[in-house]
Write a protein that holds these residues in place. Structure first.
Motif, short mmCIF file in Angstrom:
data_model
loop_
_atom_site.label_atom_id
_atom_site.label_comp_id
_atom_site.label_asym_id
_atom_site.label_seq_id
_atom_site.Cartn_x
_atom_site.Cartn_y
_atom_site.Cartn_z
N GLY A 47 -35.31 65.40 -64.87
CA GLY A 47 -36.00 64.76 -66.00
C GLY A 47 -35.49 65.35 -67.29
O GLY A 47 -34.29 65.55 -67.47
N ASP A 96 -27.47 56.62 -57.85
CA ASP A 96 -27.96 57.98 -58.12
C ASP A 96 -27.60 58.89 -56.96
O ASP A 96 -26.65 58.64 -56.19
N ASP A 97 -28.35 59.94 -56.79
CA ASP A 97 -28.14 60.96 -55.77
C ASP A 97 -28.04 60.33 -54.37
O ASP A 97 -28.83 59.44 -54.05
N LYS A 122 -24.26 60.25 -64.76
CA LYS A 122 -25.54 60.94 -64.99
C LYS A 122 -25.38 62.36 -64.44
O LYS A 122 -25.26 62.55 -63.24
N ASP A 136 -26.89 65.71 -63.62
CA ASP A 136 -28.22 66.24 -63.33
C ASP A 136 -28.17 67.76 -63.12
O ASP A 136 -27.09 68.35 -62.98
N ASP A 175 -38.83 62.39 -65.45
CA ASP A 175 -38.97 61.66 -64.18
C ASP A 175 -40.29 60.91 -64.14
O ASP A 175 -40.54 60.12 -63.25
#
Ligand code: DGJ
Length: 695
Positions: A499, A336-337, A446, A448, A518
């Motif tokens: 989210g 992820d991030d 993903k 975001d 989230d």
């Protein structure tokens, strides 16, 4: 035949179970005269012109298909234009209509000005959905300003309706509310620059409906930007429903020759409640909206390391996590991030989409290679639309963001929004992510988006067109994702916006799944998931097991796993800290999920019982030959041990085999649905999964 025209003024749009009927009255005012259960004979509608007609209030009385501001209309209208000389109403005649297969186009032209509006209707007969959209065309020499141009308008005759939408915020998405609409109007609007966590771009208008009974009129707008839905009780005669791009701070200059197309609305009618609506929308979405090839393939079980390592994404830790993930049966490993340059926390790095060499000294390649050797695919997180002021991208291009030149720029999560009306920015982003996906074996992304928009102004636009930027921004996002998908057709894309801030039918056309929220608390999730499923397909609902929840509530692993297994399963636990015994159990649940995944992701969903008004939540998924039933008890009440669950959607005359607590049973569909089964759940956070097989 799905479209029949009678006397050039009655238009019958028939799906398998529904009819939608338009009528052009004696003044060529196009109206909706029926929406409901299927009616075969269009001739039956003849004579409508004799009914209900009061000259000065005729616009109020008619359920118009294309009401425009002005002309003795005092209700919300679906469009508002300003012509070059300041005239601000659209008075049309029907120029022509065209029917091609399942498509009807009705062309309206102003009787004086050079504006053509075409109303489009596409009938999906089998799927019981009618798609509506409209476009405006400037066929003259002067600019025309569109101040409002919604996608579609619907009328539902009668009184005593309720309207449903979601309300919520970050971590509390999809809270469902139903309100009466007996007078005045109810407005659901997003001004966030994207769909947002608050209200959602759909309408549901019903008359005391429940899961299985009652008239329900619904539509989902295919749009991910600022939207508005208005439900208005116009006098006591009917409810008017309008939906489309929000007209708050909207203006589109239609230059000579220009066409403006408003997004589609997928609408339907259910005579038997909400379950039918949910399954109709999901079946339609899978067939006509979701991107191929993944639309028909079950989503892989993913592991995402966000909750395990947050921004501290490092090669060594990720390798360890990947090894554990592979052992428990994960199929897709996602970082992820935090993997890119300067990203130690949320204060820096966005925009610089290059691997952080301190965290990954040899780039992503060694990690991806290992992940692939372990039999998993590799995925990555990005946030294309954003830039941190503390980034090389911003330092080099301070003019690439939305801003008012004379104001200090507002920040959200320490970030600014890139100006997607500027083609240079779009090209930069496409090139960055094309390179990332071309140079690495990345199977999943993903995408975001973590702040709301404000101060929509751009150095690349004329100041007179600033009000068009909101929509151009949404178009820019679609251009980037569409281009990346074309360049990398096998990559799976997930839509996330802090989210569930980008869950809509617009995003659905470009993404393969949604990050729902989230909030991974297994109990909160039961409510979020139940409401989400009203409109959106289960397959798109990513749901994870995590260690802690934002409520700091402890729930048994079984309850947490079953809650996540109600959607497309993911794991977000810090596997490096989970003891062996628990890992083994997670592995067993993943195995169990693999056995029911096709039923959950592709089956029809039945919301059997809700914790909102019952002691348990029971949700059932059904396909041709099998079914999966999940039952959840949050806390025991008054010593009650057994809970009766009546199943749905089974074949009454077939026999089903199932097992509960080691005991095998065979019973008919009729018994399971009518008598129901008594399941034992006790204590706090008890849960059950039962699988039924037709024999
Ligand atoms: C918000 C998302 O919803 C989370 O899942 C995570 O990806 C963070 N952003 C990362 O910054």
């Amino acid at each position: 035949m799905s479209i029949t025209v009678y006397q050039d003024k009655y238009f019958l749009l028939n799906t398998k179970h529904t009819s939608y009927v338009l009528y052009a009255d004696q003044d060529q005012l196009l109206c909706n005269v029926y929406w409901g259960k299927r009616i075969e004979r269009i001739e039956d509608f003849a004579g409508m012109e004799l009914q209900k007609y009061h000259e000065s209030l005729r616009f109020q009385e008619r359920m118009e298909e294309c009401s425009s501001f002005g002309g003795m209309r005092f209700k919300e209208t679906s469009m508002k234009v300003t012509f070059a000389d300041g005239v601000r109403d659209f008075r049309y005649k029907i120029k022509e209509y065209r029917v091609e297969d399942n498509h009807l186009a009705i062309v309206l032209e102003d009787i004086y000005y050079a504006l053509r509006v075409t109303l489009h209707y596409h009938v999906y007969e089998e799927e019981n959905i009618i798609e509506k959209w409209r476009q405006a065309e400037n066929i003259g020499q002067d600019n025309i300003i569109l101040e409002r141009f919604y996608s579609a308008e619907y009328g539902v005759a009668g009184t005593g309706f309720q309207t449903i939408n979601f309300n919520g915020h970050w971590s509390s998405e999809f809270q469902q509310y139903s309100e009466s609409i007996d007078c005045g109007k109810k407005v659901y609007e997003s001004l966030y620059g994207l769909t947002g966590h608050n209200v959602n771009p759909f309408f549901v208008v019903h008359q005391n409906a429940n899961e299985d009974q009652g008239d329900v009129y619904y539509g989902a707008l295919q749009y991910s930007g600022n939207f508005k839905t208005v439900v208005e009780a116009v006098s006591t005669e009917y409810v008017n429903i309008l939906t489309g791009i929000s007209d708050t701070d909207f203006e589109w200059v239609l230059k000579p020759g220009d066409i403006f197309k408003a997004p589609s609305v997928f609408s339907g009618y259910s005579s038997n409640g909400f379950t039918n609506m949910s399954n109709t929308l999901s079946t339609f979405a899978r067939k006509h909206v979701m991107p191929k090839p993944l639309a028909d393939k079950a989503l892989p079980i993913l592991y995402n390391s966000w909750y395990a390592t947050f921004f501290d994404v490092r090669y060594e830790d990720q390798i360890k996590l990947a090894e554990k993930a592979a052992k428990i049966g994960v199929e897709l490993f996602v970082i992820d991030d935090g993997w890119f340059e300067g990203r130690a926390n949320d204060e820096a790095g966005l925009g610089d989409w290059y691997v952080d060499r301190e965290k990954f000294p040899y780039g992503l390649e060694p990690l991806i290679k290992r992940v692939n050797e372990l039999g998993m695919q590799f995925g990555i997180w990005i946030e294309p639309e954003m830039v941190n002021p503390n980034s090389n991208l911003y330092r080099n291009h301070p003019d690439w963001i939305y801003r008012y030149a004379t104001r200090e720029v507002l920040m959200g999560r320490n970030q600014y929004i890139l100006d997607l009306t500027n083609n240079e920015v779009i090209d930069y982003l496409i090139n960055c992510f094309d390179a990332l996906l071309s140079e690495n074996n990345i199977a999943y992304v993903k995408w975001d988006m973590n702040r709301y928009a404000a101060e929509i102004a751009s150095s690349s636009q004329d100041t007179g067109e600033y009000k068009s930027i909101w929509h151009k921004n949404t178009q820019g996002i679609y251009t980037i994702i569409q281009t990346l998908r074309k360049l990398h057709p096998t990559v799976e894309f997930e839509a996330c916006a802090a989210g569930g801030g980008r869950v809509d039918f617009g995003a659905m056309a470009y993404f393969d799944e949604f990050w729902t929220s989230d909030n991974t608390d297994p109990l909160d999730r039961l409510f979020i998931q139940e409401h989400y499923s009203l409109i959106y397909p289960i397959k798109y609902m990513r749901a994870w097991l995590t260690d802690d929840s934002m409520n700091h509530r402890t729930t048994p692993l079984k309850f947490s796993m079953y809650s996540a297994m109600c959607g497309s399963l993911g794991i977000g636990t810090n596997l490096n800290e989970v003891e062996e015994n628990k890992l083994k159990q997670i592995k067993e649940y993943i195995e169990e999920y693999k056995g029911i995944r096709e039923i959950v992701q592709f089956g029809h969903v039945y919301r059997l019982k809700s914790l909102k008004n019952a002691d348990i939540q029971a949700v059932q998924y059904v396909n041709e030959d099998s079914s999966a039933l999940f039952v959840f008890l949050d806390h025991g009440r008054y010593g009650k041990k057994y809970h009766c669950v009546n199943l749905k959607g089974l074949d009454p005359s077939s026999i089903y085999r199932y097992e509960i607590d080691g005991t095998e049973w065979t019973k008919s569909g009729a018994f399971l649905m009518n008598r129901g089964i008594d399941v034992q759940l006790v204590g706090d956070f008890d849960s059950l999964l039962v699988r039924f097989e037709k024999i």
